[in-house]
Design a protein around this motif. Structure first.
Motif, PDB file in Angstrom:
ATOM      1  N   LEU A 114      36.146  53.402  32.359  1.00  0.00           N
ATOM      2  CA  LEU A 114      35.904  52.298  33.282  1.00  0.00           C
ATOM      3  C   LEU A 114      37.145  51.421  33.423  1.00  0.00           C
ATOM      4  O   LEU A 114      37.511  51.015  34.524  1.00  0.00           O
ATOM      5  CB  LEU A 114      34.708  51.467  32.809  1.00  0.00           C
ATOM      6  N   ALA A 115      37.813  51.150  32.312  1.00  0.00           N
ATOM      7  CA  ALA A 115      39.034  50.337  32.356  1.00  0.00           C
ATOM      8  C   ALA A 115      40.119  51.032  33.167  1.00  0.00           C
ATOM      9  O   ALA A 115      40.831  50.392  33.952  1.00  0.00           O
ATOM     10  CB  ALA A 115      39.524  50.047  30.944  1.00  0.00           C
ATOM     11  N   ALA A 116      40.257  52.337  33.002  1.00  0.00           N
ATOM     12  CA  ALA A 116      41.254  53.087  33.770  1.00  0.00           C
ATOM     13  C   ALA A 116      40.914  53.056  35.259  1.00  0.00           C
ATOM     14  O   ALA A 116      41.811  52.904  36.099  1.00  0.00           O
ATOM     15  CB  ALA A 116      41.327  54.525  33.270  1.00  0.00           C
ATOM     16  N   ALA A 117      39.643  53.179  35.591  1.00  0.00           N
ATOM     17  CA  ALA A 117      39.236  53.136  36.999  1.00  0.00           C
ATOM     18  C   ALA A 117      39.522  51.761  37.613  1.00  0.00           C
ATOM     19  O   ALA A 117      40.018  51.669  38.738  1.00  0.00           O
ATOM     20  CB  ALA A 117      37.751  53.476  37.124  1.00  0.00           C
ATOM     21  N   ILE A 118      39.233  50.702  36.872  1.00  0.00           N
ATOM     22  CA  ILE A 118      39.514  49.347  37.372  1.00  0.00           C
ATOM     23  C   ILE A 118      41.010  49.151  37.546  1.00  0.00           C
ATOM     24  O   ILE A 118      41.467  48.616  38.561  1.00  0.00           O
ATOM     25  CB  ILE A 118      38.924  48.296  36.413  1.00  0.00           C
ATOM     26  N   PHE A 119      41.782  49.589  36.578  1.00  0.00           N
ATOM     27  CA  PHE A 119      43.232  49.446  36.644  1.00  0.00           C
ATOM     28  C   PHE A 119      43.807  50.219  37.835  1.00  0.00           C
ATOM     29  O   PHE A 119      44.652  49.712  38.574  1.00  0.00           O
ATOM     30  CB  PHE A 119      43.859  49.922  35.339  1.00  0.00           C
ATOM     31  N   LEU A 120      43.350  51.441  38.039  1.00  0.00           N
ATOM     32  CA  LEU A 120      43.829  52.233  39.173  1.00  0.00           C
ATOM     33  C   LEU A 120      43.414  51.615  40.503  1.00  0.00           C
ATOM     34  O   LEU A 120      44.196  51.603  41.456  1.00  0.00           O
ATOM     35  CB  LEU A 120      43.313  53.665  39.073  1.00  0.00           C
ATOM     36  N   TYR A 121      42.199  51.088  40.566  1.00  0.00           N
ATOM     37  CA  TYR A 121      41.748  50.422  41.781  1.00  0.00           C
ATOM     38  C   TYR A 121      42.655  49.243  42.119  1.00  0.00           C
ATOM     39  O   TYR A 121      43.074  49.075  43.270  1.00  0.00           O
ATOM     40  CB  TYR A 121      40.296  49.953  41.625  1.00  0.00           C
ATOM     41  N   LEU A 122      42.949  48.410  41.125  1.00  0.00           N
ATOM     42  CA  LEU A 122      43.835  47.266  41.358  1.00  0.00           C
ATOM     43  C   LEU A 122      45.220  47.710  41.809  1.00  0.00           C
ATOM     44  O   LEU A 122      45.816  47.115  42.706  1.00  0.00           O
ATOM     45  CB  LEU A 122      43.945  46.412  40.096  1.00  0.00           C
ATOM     46  N   GLY A 123      45.736  48.766  41.189  1.00  0.00           N
ATOM     47  CA  GLY A 123      47.052  49.267  41.568  1.00  0.00           C
ATOM     48  C   GLY A 123      47.099  49.811  42.982  1.00  0.00           C
ATOM     49  O   GLY A 123      47.994  49.463  43.759  1.00  0.00           O
ATOM     50  N   PHE A 124      46.129  50.637  43.347  1.00  0.00           N
ATOM     51  CA  PHE A 124      46.109  51.194  44.697  1.00  0.00           C
ATOM     52  C   PHE A 124      45.845  50.129  45.754  1.00  0.00           C
ATOM     53  O   PHE A 124      46.399  50.175  46.843  1.00  0.00           O
ATOM     54  CB  PHE A 124      45.078  52.320  44.814  1.00  0.00           C
ATOM     55  N   ARG A 125      45.021  49.142  45.405  1.00  0.00           N
ATOM     56  CA  ARG A 125      44.762  48.048  46.355  1.00  0.00           C
ATOM     57  C   ARG A 125      46.028  47.236  46.585  1.00  0.00           C
ATOM     58  O   ARG A 125      46.310  46.835  47.708  1.00  0.00           O
ATOM     59  CB  ARG A 125      43.641  47.176  45.834  1.00  0.00           C
ATOM     60  N   MET A 126      46.791  47.005  45.522  1.00  0.00           N
ATOM     61  CA  MET A 126      48.030  46.250  45.661  1.00  0.00           C
ATOM     62  C   MET A 126      49.029  47.014  46.521  1.00  0.00           C
ATOM     63  O   MET A 126      49.674  46.441  47.394  1.00  0.00           O
ATOM     64  CB  MET A 126      48.632  45.966  44.286  1.00  0.00           C
TER      65      MET A 126
END
Length: 91
Positions: free
Chosen positions: A2-14
């Motif tokens: 879940l943490a990896a998914a949140i981190f990747l989401y934030l990165g791709f959104r940025m």
């Protein structure tokens, strides 16, 4: 996971919101974080410290997200349920 998914989401959104003009709030956050970690690395290691900034930011945010997830109540945390302690009465 879940943490990896949140981190990747934030990165791709940025990455999707990056502009040369007026920056969005998430871009301001990432730029601020990058500047702070770069200053810290340069003050500790000199110019050679710049190459460790991406891994430093990655570890910082991943550990922060993992710690925040630890505050979420769920059944995945052993000992958080009354039923896991057989000697306590169930009310």
């Amino acid at each position: 996971m879940l943490a990896a998914a949140i981190f990747l989401y934030l990165g791709f959104r940025m990455v999707a919101k990056v502009t040369d003009g007026v920056p969005s709030k998430i871009q301001i956050f990432w730029e601020f974080l990058y500047d702070q970690v770069t200053d810290l690395a340069e003050s500790a290691m000199g110019r050679k410290g710049r190459r460790f900034v991406p891994i430093g930011i990655t570890l910082l945010l991943f550990i922060l997200i993992c710690n925040w997830i630890g505050f979420l109540p769920s059944a995945m945390h052993p000992g958080s349920s009354v039923r896991s302690c057989p000697h306590l009465p169930v009310t």
